[in-house]
Motif scaffolding. Sequence first.
Motif, PDB file in Angstrom:
ATOM      1  N   GLY A 157     -16.853  -9.317  21.406  1.00  0.00           N
ATOM      2  CA  GLY A 157     -16.589  -8.508  20.224  1.00  0.00           C
ATOM      3  C   GLY A 157     -16.029  -7.137  20.555  1.00  0.00           C
ATOM      4  N   VAL A 158     -15.888  -6.842  21.851  1.00  0.00           N
ATOM      5  CA  VAL A 158     -15.377  -5.551  22.297  1.00  0.00           C
ATOM      6  C   VAL A 158     -13.850  -5.599  22.353  1.00  0.00           C
ATOM      7  CG1 VAL A 158     -15.306  -3.924  24.235  1.00  0.00           C
ATOM      8  CG2 VAL A 158     -17.449  -5.060  23.628  1.00  0.00           C
ATOM      9  N   GLU A 159     -13.228  -4.618  21.736  1.00  0.00           N
ATOM     10  CA  GLU A 159     -11.769  -4.523  21.778  1.00  0.00           C
ATOM     11  C   GLU A 159     -11.379  -3.519  22.846  1.00  0.00           C
ATOM     12  OE1 GLU A 159     -10.286  -3.800  17.843  1.00  0.00           O
ATOM     13  OE2 GLU A 159     -11.024  -5.729  17.122  1.00  0.00           O
ATOM     14  N   ILE A 160     -10.729  -4.011  23.878  1.00  0.00           N
ATOM     15  CA  ILE A 160     -10.304  -3.165  24.988  1.00  0.00           C
ATOM     16  C   ILE A 160      -8.874  -2.739  24.721  1.00  0.00           C
ATOM     17  CG2 ILE A 160      -9.814  -3.112  27.451  1.00  0.00           C
ATOM     18  CD1 ILE A 160     -12.018  -5.166  27.785  1.00  0.00           C
ATOM     19  N   GLY A 161      -8.654  -1.446  24.752  1.00  0.00           N
ATOM     20  CA  GLY A 161      -7.320  -0.936  24.475  1.00  0.00           C
ATOM     21  C   GLY A 161      -7.074  -0.855  22.982  1.00  0.00           C
ATOM     22  N   ARG A 162      -5.841  -0.562  22.639  1.00  0.00           N
ATOM     23  CA  ARG A 162      -5.468  -0.380  21.246  1.00  0.00           C
ATOM     24  C   ARG A 162      -4.244  -1.226  20.951  1.00  0.00           C
ATOM     25  NH1 ARG A 162      -1.844   3.102  18.752  1.00  0.00           N
ATOM     26  NH2 ARG A 162      -1.420   4.125  20.719  1.00  0.00           N
ATOM     27  N   LEU A 163      -4.353  -2.060  19.935  1.00  0.00           N
ATOM     28  CA  LEU A 163      -3.196  -2.845  19.516  1.00  0.00           C
ATOM     29  C   LEU A 163      -2.134  -1.906  18.967  1.00  0.00           C
ATOM     30  CD1 LEU A 163      -4.687  -5.933  17.658  1.00  0.00           C
ATOM     31  CD2 LEU A 163      -3.587  -5.872  19.886  1.00  0.00           C
ATOM     32  N   GLU A 164      -0.904  -2.194  19.320  1.00  0.00           N
ATOM     33  CA  GLU A 164       0.230  -1.439  18.817  1.00  0.00           C
ATOM     34  C   GLU A 164       1.237  -2.427  18.250  1.00  0.00           C
ATOM     35  OE1 GLU A 164       1.157   2.067  21.619  1.00  0.00           O
ATOM     36  OE2 GLU A 164       0.206   0.550  22.888  1.00  0.00           O
ATOM     37  N   LYS A 165       2.256  -1.916  17.648  1.00  0.00           N
ATOM     38  CA  LYS A 165       3.371  -2.731  17.181  1.00  0.00           C
ATOM     39  C   LYS A 165       4.499  -2.610  18.199  1.00  0.00           C
ATOM     40  CE  LYS A 165       1.501  -3.861  13.221  1.00  0.00           C
ATOM     41  NZ  LYS A 165       1.013  -5.195  13.002  1.00  0.00           N
ATOM     42  N   LEU A 166       5.291  -3.637  18.311  1.00  0.00           N
ATOM     43  CA  LEU A 166       6.408  -3.606  19.247  1.00  0.00           C
ATOM     44  C   LEU A 166       7.287  -2.389  18.994  1.00  0.00           C
ATOM     45  CD1 LEU A 166       7.761  -5.083  21.584  1.00  0.00           C
ATOM     46  CD2 LEU A 166       9.004  -6.449  19.922  1.00  0.00           C
TER      47      LEU A 166
ATOM     48  N   GLY B  16       7.542  -5.646  14.101  1.00  0.00           N
ATOM     49  CA  GLY B  16       6.218  -5.551  13.501  1.00  0.00           C
ATOM     50  C   GLY B  16       5.147  -6.362  14.207  1.00  0.00           C
ATOM     51  N   GLU B  17       5.494  -7.027  15.303  1.00  0.00           N
ATOM     52  CA  GLU B  17       4.553  -7.884  16.037  1.00  0.00           C
ATOM     53  C   GLU B  17       3.482  -7.043  16.738  1.00  0.00           C
ATOM     54  OE1 GLU B  17       3.211 -11.548  16.891  1.00  0.00           O
ATOM     55  OE2 GLU B  17       5.155 -11.292  15.970  1.00  0.00           O
ATOM     56  N   ASP B  18       2.220  -7.493  16.668  1.00  0.00           N
ATOM     57  CA  ASP B  18       1.145  -6.840  17.417  1.00  0.00           C
ATOM     58  C   ASP B  18       1.382  -7.040  18.902  1.00  0.00           C
ATOM     59  OD1 ASP B  18      -0.324  -5.873  15.262  1.00  0.00           O
ATOM     60  OD2 ASP B  18      -1.499  -7.706  15.087  1.00  0.00           O
ATOM     61  N   VAL B  19       1.096  -5.994  19.677  1.00  0.00           N
ATOM     62  CA  VAL B  19       1.271  -6.030  21.128  1.00  0.00           C
ATOM     63  C   VAL B  19       0.129  -5.246  21.755  1.00  0.00           C
ATOM     64  CG1 VAL B  19       2.771  -5.331  23.037  1.00  0.00           C
ATOM     65  CG2 VAL B  19       3.793  -6.099  20.912  1.00  0.00           C
ATOM     66  N   ILE B  20      -0.374  -5.755  22.880  1.00  0.00           N
ATOM     67  CA  ILE B  20      -1.326  -4.996  23.687  1.00  0.00           C
ATOM     68  C   ILE B  20      -0.690  -4.834  25.065  1.00  0.00           C
ATOM     69  CG2 ILE B  20      -2.655  -7.047  24.383  1.00  0.00           C
ATOM     70  CD1 ILE B  20      -4.219  -3.635  23.703  1.00  0.00           C
ATOM     71  N   SER B  21      -0.587  -3.622  25.522  1.00  0.00           N
ATOM     72  CA  SER B  21       0.081  -3.372  26.800  1.00  0.00           C
ATOM     73  C   SER B  21      -0.942  -3.262  27.927  1.00  0.00           C
ATOM     74  CB  SER B  21       0.893  -2.075  26.727  1.00  0.00           C
ATOM     75  OG  SER B  21       0.025  -0.961  26.665  1.00  0.00           O
ATOM     76  N   PRO B  22      -0.516  -3.539  29.156  1.00  0.00           N
ATOM     77  CA  PRO B  22      -1.414  -3.319  30.293  1.00  0.00           C
ATOM     78  C   PRO B  22      -1.877  -1.859  30.370  1.00  0.00           C
ATOM     79  CG  PRO B  22       0.448  -4.660  30.965  1.00  0.00           C
ATOM     80  CD  PRO B  22       0.741  -4.177  29.573  1.00  0.00           C
ATOM     81  N   ALA B  23      -1.002  -0.922  30.038  1.00  0.00           N
ATOM     82  CA  ALA B  23      -1.376   0.496  30.078  1.00  0.00           C
ATOM     83  C   ALA B  23      -2.480   0.795  29.076  1.00  0.00           C
ATOM     84  CB  ALA B  23      -0.153   1.366  29.803  1.00  0.00           C
TER      85      ALA B  23
END
Length: 80
Positions: free
Chosen positions: A25-34, A59-66
């Motif tokens: 249930g833990v969200e690591i990082g922050r979802l962003e948009k492309l 508009g696609e959700d993206v999670i980056s390694p950074a």
Amino acid sequence: MYFEWSDDKIYCSELIYKMYQRATGVEIGRLEKLRDFDLSAPPVQAKMKERYGNRIPYGEDVISPASLFASDVLVTVAQR
């Protein structure tokens, strides 16, 4: 190869994000948009055109390694 927020095809940081989120249930990082990323460099523009043609999913959700790396919910347990 493509950024697509689904379970059919998962890229590296998406896999890590979803594993943690679904298991704990833990969200690591922050979802962003492309569209939040700097996509202006000519090589990036060329790759986006190659992958998506004229239908780039800004508009696609993206999670980056950074974003994963910078997450404040992770702690360093060892260093060399």
